[in-house]
Motif scaffolding. Structure first.
Motif, PDB file in Angstrom:
ATOM      1  N   GLU A  98      -6.263   2.764   7.652  1.00 52.74           N
ATOM      2  CA  GLU A  98      -6.429   2.895   6.202  1.00 52.74           C
ATOM      3  C   GLU A  98      -5.468   1.934   5.491  1.00 52.74           C
ATOM      4  O   GLU A  98      -4.622   2.349   4.689  1.00 52.74           O
ATOM      5  CB  GLU A  98      -6.195   4.340   5.775  1.00 52.74           C
ATOM      6  CG  GLU A  98      -7.228   5.305   6.330  1.00 52.74           C
ATOM      7  CD  GLU A  98      -6.899   6.756   6.013  1.00 52.74           C
ATOM      8  OE1 GLU A  98      -5.785   7.024   5.515  1.00 52.74           O
ATOM      9  OE2 GLU A  98      -7.754   7.618   6.258  1.00 52.74           O
TER      10      GLU A  98
ATOM     11  N   VAL B  60      -0.585   6.494   3.644  1.00 50.26           N
ATOM     12  CA  VAL B  60      -1.885   6.726   4.274  1.00 50.26           C
ATOM     13  C   VAL B  60      -1.661   7.446   5.597  1.00 50.26           C
ATOM     14  O   VAL B  60      -0.575   7.395   6.163  1.00 50.26           O
ATOM     15  CB  VAL B  60      -2.659   5.403   4.509  1.00 50.26           C
ATOM     16  CG1 VAL B  60      -3.049   4.771   3.184  1.00 50.26           C
ATOM     17  CG2 VAL B  60      -1.842   4.416   5.332  1.00 50.26           C
TER      18      VAL B  60
ATOM     19  N   GLU C 236      -7.983   2.768  -1.486  1.00 54.57           N
ATOM     20  CA  GLU C 236      -6.934   2.209  -2.336  1.00 54.57           C
ATOM     21  C   GLU C 236      -6.990   0.684  -2.347  1.00 54.57           C
ATOM     22  O   GLU C 236      -6.903   0.045  -3.408  1.00 54.57           O
ATOM     23  CB  GLU C 236      -5.578   2.682  -1.825  1.00 54.57           C
ATOM     24  CG  GLU C 236      -4.394   2.153  -2.592  1.00 54.57           C
ATOM     25  CD  GLU C 236      -3.085   2.544  -1.929  1.00 54.57           C
ATOM     26  OE1 GLU C 236      -2.793   3.751  -1.889  1.00 54.57           O
ATOM     27  OE2 GLU C 236      -2.384   1.655  -1.431  1.00 54.57           O
TER      28      GLU C 236
ATOM     29  N   HIS D 155       0.820  -1.213   0.000  1.00 55.25           N
ATOM     30  CA  HIS D 155       0.000   0.000   0.000  1.00 55.25           C
ATOM     31  C   HIS D 155       0.858   1.270   0.000  1.00 55.25           C
ATOM     32  O   HIS D 155       2.022   1.276   0.401  1.00 55.25           O
ATOM     33  CB  HIS D 155      -0.988  -0.012   1.170  1.00 55.25           C
ATOM     34  CG  HIS D 155      -0.381   0.175   2.523  1.00 55.25           C
ATOM     35  ND1 HIS D 155       0.017   1.404   3.003  1.00 55.25           N
ATOM     36  CD2 HIS D 155      -0.137  -0.717   3.533  1.00 55.25           C
ATOM     37  CE1 HIS D 155       0.485   1.278   4.238  1.00 55.25           C
ATOM     38  NE2 HIS D 155       0.412   0.000   4.582  1.00 55.25           N
TER      39      HIS D 155
ATOM     40  N   SER E  40     -10.128   1.778   3.541  1.00 59.10           N
ATOM     41  CA  SER E  40      -9.024   2.011   2.607  1.00 59.10           C
ATOM     42  C   SER E  40      -9.518   1.973   1.166  1.00 59.10           C
ATOM     43  O   SER E  40      -9.579   0.895   0.552  1.00 59.10           O
ATOM     44  CB  SER E  40      -7.921   0.957   2.815  1.00 59.10           C
ATOM     45  OG  SER E  40      -6.919   1.082   1.830  1.00 59.10           O
TER      46      SER E  40
END
Length: 222
Positions: A137, A132, A147, A129, A145
């Protein structure tokens, strides 16, 4: 009726509503724990089913939710299947702190038609990821989240097993966040890959190809 008997009678009558309230409060907790049992696999790896997202939900993320969040309209490919979401906790170490032991978390998402594809090996996408700001998240809390939701909808909906580590200090880990700490990011992702293989083997999901995807945060002017 004596004063003593009358007193106990009043207490018993008044206790009934409290007993009913207590029963109502206790029942949902018991039901919740039965809905998501935790499976222990040894070596510090545990997993639990946290949700099922239908094909329709994944397509809603692709068509409406993520374009609204990002402000960028994109014609994503359509999801062909739903996914089952499993939160995984596993042991790792922090290289920058003399390999201090840590328990951290991540997500494994499995196409919901994997049961019918037992003779077919599924590809795996290991997703790292991006930046954030909220502790939750991250992949293991997909509802928080956007994304992660996009990765699950675009790849999980196309038949990929999607795995993602929460970087140290995020998700369930109590340590300070290791933002832009290279070795820790690598360690979290590597150990999450090993933990996910244990989960997939336990669930009898066959896999073959491994793909890596990392969201890079662009700096202004770069």
């Amino acid at each position: 009726m004596t004063l003593k008997n009358k007193m106990f009678s009043n207490i018993a009558q008044n206790a009934k509503p409290f007993a009913l309230c207590a029963a109502l409060l206790i029942a949902p907790v018991a039901g919740h724990s039965q809905a998501h049992p935790t499976t222990e696999l040894g070596s510090g790896v545990q997993y639990e089913l946290i949700s099922h997202w239908s094909k329709e939900k994944l397509n809603e993320i692709l068509k409406t939710d993520f374009p609204k969040f990002s402000g960028v309209p994109v014609n994503y490919g359509q999801a062909n299947n739903g996914i089952k979401l499993y939160r995984v906790t596993y042991r790792s170490v922090i290289p920058e702190r003399a390999n201090k032991s840590i328990q951290t978390s991540g997500l494994v998402a499995i196409p919901d038609n994997a049961e019918t594809l037992k003779n077919r090996a599924l590809p795996v996408l290991s997703y790292q990821h991006g930046t954030v700001y909220g502790k939750n998240e991250v992949p293991s809390v997909p509802n928080e989240s956007p994304e992660t939701q996009l990765m699950l909808a675009q790849f999980g909906g196309q038949g990929y097993v999607v795995i993602g580590a929460d970087y140290f200090g995020m998700g369930s880990a109590p340590e300070p966040e290791g933002y832009m700490v290279k070795a820790s990011h690598q360690q979290a992702s590597y150990d999450m890959l090993l933990a996910s293989q244990s989960v997939l083997n336990h669930l009898k999901v066959n896999t073959n190809q491994l793909f890596l995807s990392e969201r890079v945060q662009s700096l202004p002017g770069s």
